[in-house]
Write a protein that holds these residues in place. Structure first.
Motif, PDB file in Angstrom:
ATOM      1  N   SER A 143     -35.679  78.282  -7.270  1.00 46.87           N
ATOM      2  CA  SER A 143     -34.876  76.846  -7.442  1.00 46.87           C
ATOM      3  C   SER A 143     -33.832  76.773  -6.411  1.00 46.87           C
ATOM      4  N   ASN A 144     -33.116  77.735  -6.182  1.00 44.76           N
ATOM      5  CA  ASN A 144     -32.084  77.493  -5.217  1.00 44.76           C
ATOM      6  C   ASN A 144     -32.368  77.281  -3.837  1.00 44.76           C
ATOM      7  N   ARG A 145     -33.785  78.090  -3.343  1.00 44.14           N
ATOM      8  CA  ARG A 145     -34.126  77.494  -2.072  1.00 44.14           C
ATOM      9  C   ARG A 145     -34.857  76.288  -1.898  1.00 44.14           C
ATOM     10  N   HIS A 146     -35.197  75.886  -3.292  1.00 41.44           N
ATOM     11  CA  HIS A 146     -36.089  74.550  -3.136  1.00 41.44           C
ATOM     12  C   HIS A 146     -35.027  73.399  -3.032  1.00 41.44           C
ATOM     13  N   ILE A 147     -33.869  73.629  -3.628  1.00 37.55           N
ATOM     14  CA  ILE A 147     -32.924  72.577  -3.692  1.00 37.55           C
ATOM     15  C   ILE A 147     -31.934  72.367  -2.327  1.00 37.55           C
ATOM     16  N   LYS A 148     -32.031  73.668  -1.802  1.00 37.30           N
ATOM     17  CA  LYS A 148     -31.390  73.403  -0.492  1.00 37.30           C
ATOM     18  C   LYS A 148     -32.397  72.737   0.503  1.00 37.30           C
ATOM     19  N   VAL A 149     -33.836  73.028   0.705  1.00 41.00           N
ATOM     20  CA  VAL A 149     -34.356  72.342   1.566  1.00 41.00           C
ATOM     21  C   VAL A 149     -34.808  70.783   1.075  1.00 41.00           C
ATOM     22  N   SER A 150     -34.750  70.670  -0.141  1.00 38.28           N
ATOM     23  CA  SER A 150     -34.768  69.257  -0.919  1.00 38.28           C
ATOM     24  C   SER A 150     -33.601  68.365  -0.382  1.00 38.28           C
ATOM     25  N   THR A 151     -32.402  69.051  -0.337  1.00 36.26           N
ATOM     26  CA  THR A 151     -31.336  68.395   0.163  1.00 36.26           C
ATOM     27  C   THR A 151     -31.291  67.720   1.654  1.00 36.26           C
ATOM     28  N   VAL A 152     -31.913  68.691   2.586  1.00 37.34           N
ATOM     29  CA  VAL A 152     -32.200  68.244   3.872  1.00 37.34           C
ATOM     30  C   VAL A 152     -33.054  67.079   4.015  1.00 37.34           C
ATOM     31  N   ILE A 153     -34.221  67.262   3.150  1.00 40.01           N
ATOM     32  CA  ILE A 153     -35.268  66.311   3.106  1.00 40.01           C
ATOM     33  C   ILE A 153     -34.405  64.789   2.548  1.00 40.01           C
ATOM     34  N   ILE A 154     -33.773  65.030   1.633  1.00 36.82           N
ATOM     35  CA  ILE A 154     -33.062  63.693   1.001  1.00 36.82           C
ATOM     36  C   ILE A 154     -32.008  63.175   2.058  1.00 36.82           C
ATOM     37  N   PHE A 155     -31.466  63.667   2.818  1.00 41.53           N
ATOM     38  CA  PHE A 155     -30.434  63.629   4.026  1.00 41.53           C
ATOM     39  C   PHE A 155     -31.126  62.782   4.709  1.00 41.53           C
ATOM     40  N   LEU A 156     -32.495  63.220   5.328  1.00 39.96           N
ATOM     41  CA  LEU A 156     -33.404  62.413   6.441  1.00 39.96           C
ATOM     42  C   LEU A 156     -33.671  61.229   5.755  1.00 39.96           C
ATOM     43  N   MET A 157     -33.811  61.181   4.432  1.00 40.72           N
ATOM     44  CA  MET A 157     -34.567  59.984   3.770  1.00 40.72           C
ATOM     45  C   MET A 157     -33.372  59.098   3.809  1.00 40.72           C
ATOM     46  N   SER A 158     -32.095  59.477   3.415  1.00 38.02           N
ATOM     47  CA  SER A 158     -31.013  58.606   3.457  1.00 38.02           C
ATOM     48  C   SER A 158     -30.873  58.155   4.667  1.00 38.02           C
ATOM     49  N   LEU A 159     -30.974  58.772   5.678  1.00 40.81           N
ATOM     50  CA  LEU A 159     -30.461  58.382   7.179  1.00 40.81           C
ATOM     51  C   LEU A 159     -31.539  57.085   7.292  1.00 40.81           C
ATOM     52  N   SER A 160     -32.725  57.312   7.074  1.00 35.67           N
ATOM     53  CA  SER A 160     -33.720  56.387   7.372  1.00 35.67           C
ATOM     54  C   SER A 160     -33.301  55.113   6.662  1.00 35.67           C
ATOM     55  N   PHE A 161     -32.895  55.071   5.221  1.00 33.30           N
ATOM     56  CA  PHE A 161     -32.247  54.025   4.522  1.00 33.30           C
ATOM     57  C   PHE A 161     -31.189  53.167   5.148  1.00 33.30           C
ATOM     58  N   PHE A 162     -30.134  54.003   5.748  1.00 30.35           N
ATOM     59  CA  PHE A 162     -28.923  53.406   6.059  1.00 30.35           C
ATOM     60  C   PHE A 162     -29.282  52.817   7.696  1.00 30.35           C
ATOM     61  N   TYR A 163     -30.222  53.557   8.347  1.00 31.95           N
ATOM     62  CA  TYR A 163     -30.346  52.820   9.536  1.00 31.95           C
ATOM     63  C   TYR A 163     -31.086  51.411   9.575  1.00 31.95           C
ATOM     64  N   PHE A 164     -32.367  51.149   8.578  1.00 37.37           N
ATOM     65  CA  PHE A 164     -32.785  49.977   8.325  1.00 37.37           C
ATOM     66  C   PHE A 164     -31.770  48.930   7.794  1.00 37.37           C
ATOM     67  N   TYR A 165     -30.878  49.562   6.686  1.00 41.77           N
ATOM     68  CA  TYR A 165     -30.021  48.529   6.134  1.00 41.77           C
ATOM     69  C   TYR A 165     -29.130  47.870   7.000  1.00 41.77           C
ATOM     70  N   MET A 166     -28.753  48.746   8.162  1.00 40.91           N
ATOM     71  CA  MET A 166     -27.721  48.287   8.843  1.00 40.91           C
ATOM     72  C   MET A 166     -28.259  47.411   9.953  1.00 40.91           C
ATOM     73  N   GLN A 167     -29.382  47.207  10.190  1.00 45.09           N
ATOM     74  CA  GLN A 167     -29.969  46.036  11.063  1.00 45.09           C
ATOM     75  C   GLN A 167     -29.380  44.647  10.672  1.00 45.09           C
ATOM     76  N   ASP A 168     -29.849  43.847  11.394  1.00 48.91           N
ATOM     77  CA  ASP A 168     -29.324  42.476  11.220  1.00 48.91           C
ATOM     78  C   ASP A 168     -29.527  41.757   9.762  1.00 48.91           C
ATOM     79  N   ASP A 169     -30.711  42.060   9.429  1.00 51.06           N
ATOM     80  CA  ASP A 169     -31.402  41.419   8.191  1.00 51.06           C
ATOM     81  C   ASP A 169     -31.036  42.381   6.979  1.00 51.06           C
ATOM     82  N   LYS A 170     -30.560  43.602   7.061  1.00 53.92           N
ATOM     83  CA  LYS A 170     -30.159  44.322   5.972  1.00 53.92           C
ATOM     84  C   LYS A 170     -31.362  44.506   5.103  1.00 53.92           C
ATOM     85  N   ILE A 171     -32.448  45.386   5.879  1.00 47.20           N
ATOM     86  CA  ILE A 171     -33.639  45.629   5.144  1.00 47.20           C
ATOM     87  C   ILE A 171     -33.633  46.492   3.995  1.00 47.20           C
ATOM     88  N   VAL A 172     -34.245  46.277   3.007  1.00 50.59           N
ATOM     89  CA  VAL A 172     -34.359  47.159   1.935  1.00 50.59           C
ATOM     90  C   VAL A 172     -35.719  47.101   1.501  1.00 50.59           C
TER      91      VAL A 172
END
Length: 484
Positions: free
Chosen positions: A162-191
């Motif tokens: 479970s500890n290994r799973h949450i560490k890998v999952s944290t990285v995955i969630i971080f990448l997903m969050s980067l994707s969200f913030f990138y598209f949200y920061m565009q002119d149209d604030k895409i969500v």
């Protein structure tokens, strides 16, 4: 609204009450958690009481899903259609079977199963929200909660995993969050997912857009356990307690594939040239690692974890064609396979010696001599996995072969069939040990409830092949709504 108006309610109250009704599938599960918590506070000790209570609320949720199948309480974040109803209903169907038989494991371990049931319910709620999501924010938040729920379920069995799973999952969630913030920061604030689709199509050769688009798919490929994420999934299914392993083997693939299909259609239609190759490569490697891995393991849960990888690889290959027909073939292949695997997991609950649940392949030695009914059920499940008619697996095999021939993917078909022969060796080894090896274990008496559940699952494996009540056509009608 007219009925509520006659009852004398104001418009605002009518709107609130209507939204609560539309949210009843999720609310009923939350009420189920509260009910289970009350039983825990009152110190109930019977796992069967907890499971019976949980099954009751599951039925309420299923009834609500069917009644309000196209109603949404917040169109900005969630949308329900017959497609979402289909996926949620399948999840609840398999969850119900898990809740029928899991109490017998917890009874043998002198545990109530309270935590397991609560986390299963939380998983159902978050999975439901994920499947209904039409917004990157709701997608991200729901995925975070599902990750936490999975972490807590794994933690019941092994803190290390479970500890290994949450560490890998944290990285995955971080990448997903980067994707969200990138598209949200565009002119149209895409969500919104639909807005994201048109934005991606407007930049077909932009490498940065491609990378952040892939970051939206990675979480669900990771959740599925496709190569190269397969080793962690093998550990989760192989080392977890039986009910948790059952959950990860059956429920999580449904959630993953339903989201991948939805994202393909909602976001990546018209962008398939950039995405399909990734699906194809991950599918091929999943087939190779799955077939080879199954033959190198002796733990039954690990063998079937690798078998799952092989079958899910076929689904990913079908999804790589980016056509509605191939998507439906992939979903039906997954569904037929999971019906079979679910039946085999039910068999595992009857493999018990001196109170200990057995998972080693060698522990099946001579099973046919002392447990003929269990062995027959095991045989039906394996025959279905091998695609032998009239079992469900035959429909799955026929469907994907037909699709590959239609797409003229002859080389892929040869690769799949070659590694299917390799995978079959591990399945046939189980039959050989069960029927032709000398008995080395004395088994506990068969539990009648588990035996009846096993017979029901085996009946499903056979009867679905005859397509009763034209059920496949009805599933197709619900599935294709996503393409309208």
């Amino acid at each position: 609204f007219h009925f509520l108006y006659l009852c004398g309610l104001s418009y605002r109250r009518m709107l609130l009450l209507t939204k609560l009704l539309y949210a009843l599938p999720e609310i009923s599960i939350i009420l189920g958690i509260l009910h289970l918590s009350i039983l825990c506070i009152l110190s109930y000790e019977s796992p069967k009481v907890y499971a019976k209570t949980a099954r009751l609320w599951l039925l309420v949720s299923l009834f609500s899903i069917i009644i309000f199948y196209d109603k949404s309480y917040n169109f900005q974040y969630f949308e329900n259609t017959s497609y979402t109803m289909l996926m949620k209903s399948v999840i609840i169907f398999f969850s119900y079977i898990i809740l029928i038989i899991s109490p017998f494991w917890f009874s043998a371990e002198n545990k109530t199963g309270y935590k397991f049931l609560v986390y299963i319910f939380l998983s159902i709620v978050t999975s439901s929200l994920l499947i209904s999501s039409v917004n990157i924010i709701s997608l991200l938040v729901s995925y975070i909660f599902l990750t936490y729920t999975n972490y807590r379920l794994i933690n019941i069995s092994s803190k290390e995993i479970s500890n290994r799973h949450i560490k890998v999952s944290t990285v995955i969630i971080f990448l997903m969050s980067l994707s969200f913030f990138y598209f949200y920061m565009q002119d149209d604030k895409i969500v919104g997912l639909n807005d994201l689709k048109y934005y991606i199509l407007s930049k077909p050769n932009d490498f940065i857009v491609y990378i952040f688009s892939v970051f939206l798919l990675i979480p669900f490929l990771y959740l599925l356990g496709a190569a190269p994420f397969h080793l962690e999934k093998e550990d989760i299914q192989g080392k977890s307690i039986l009910p948790v392993s059952h959950y990860f083997a059956i429920i999580i693939p449904i959630v993953s594939i339903s989201l991948l299909i939805k994202l393909k259609e909602t976001v990546f239609t018209g962008y398939e040239n950039n995405i399909s190759f990734a699906f194809l490569i991950m599918g091929v490697f999943s087939i190779i690692f799955g077939a080879l891995g199954a033959n190198s393991r002796i733990n039954l849960h690990r063998i079937y974890a690798h078998g799952s990888m092989y079958h899910q690889g076929i689904v990913l290959i079908l999804l790589s064609f980016f056509t509605p027909k191939a998507d439906f073939s992939g979903f039906m292949y997954l569904l037929f396979y999971l019906v079979t695997l679910n039946g085999l997991y039910v068999v595992f609950y009857n493999l018990k010696s001196h109170g200990e649940f057995l998972s080693s392949q060698i522990s099946l030695s001579g099973l046919a001599q002392s447990r003929p009914n269990t062995t027959r059920a095991l045989l039906i499940g394996i025959f279905s996995l091998l695609g032998i008619p009239p079992f469900t697996g035959f429909l799955a095999e026929f469907g994907f072969i037909n699709e590959l021939l239609y797409e003229k993917s002859y080389l892929l078909l040869i690769v799949i069939l070659v590694f299917f022969l390799i995978l079959s060796k591990s399945y046939l080894e189980i039959i050989k040990i069960s029927y032709f090896e000398q008995k080395i274990k004395s088994y506990d008496a068969e539990n009648k409830t588990i035996l009846l559940t096993t017979l029901f699952c085996m009946f499903l494996i056979i009867i679905i092949s005859f397509n009763p009540w034209e059920i496949i056509e009805k599933i197709k009608d619900m599935f294709y709504v996503i393409y309208l």
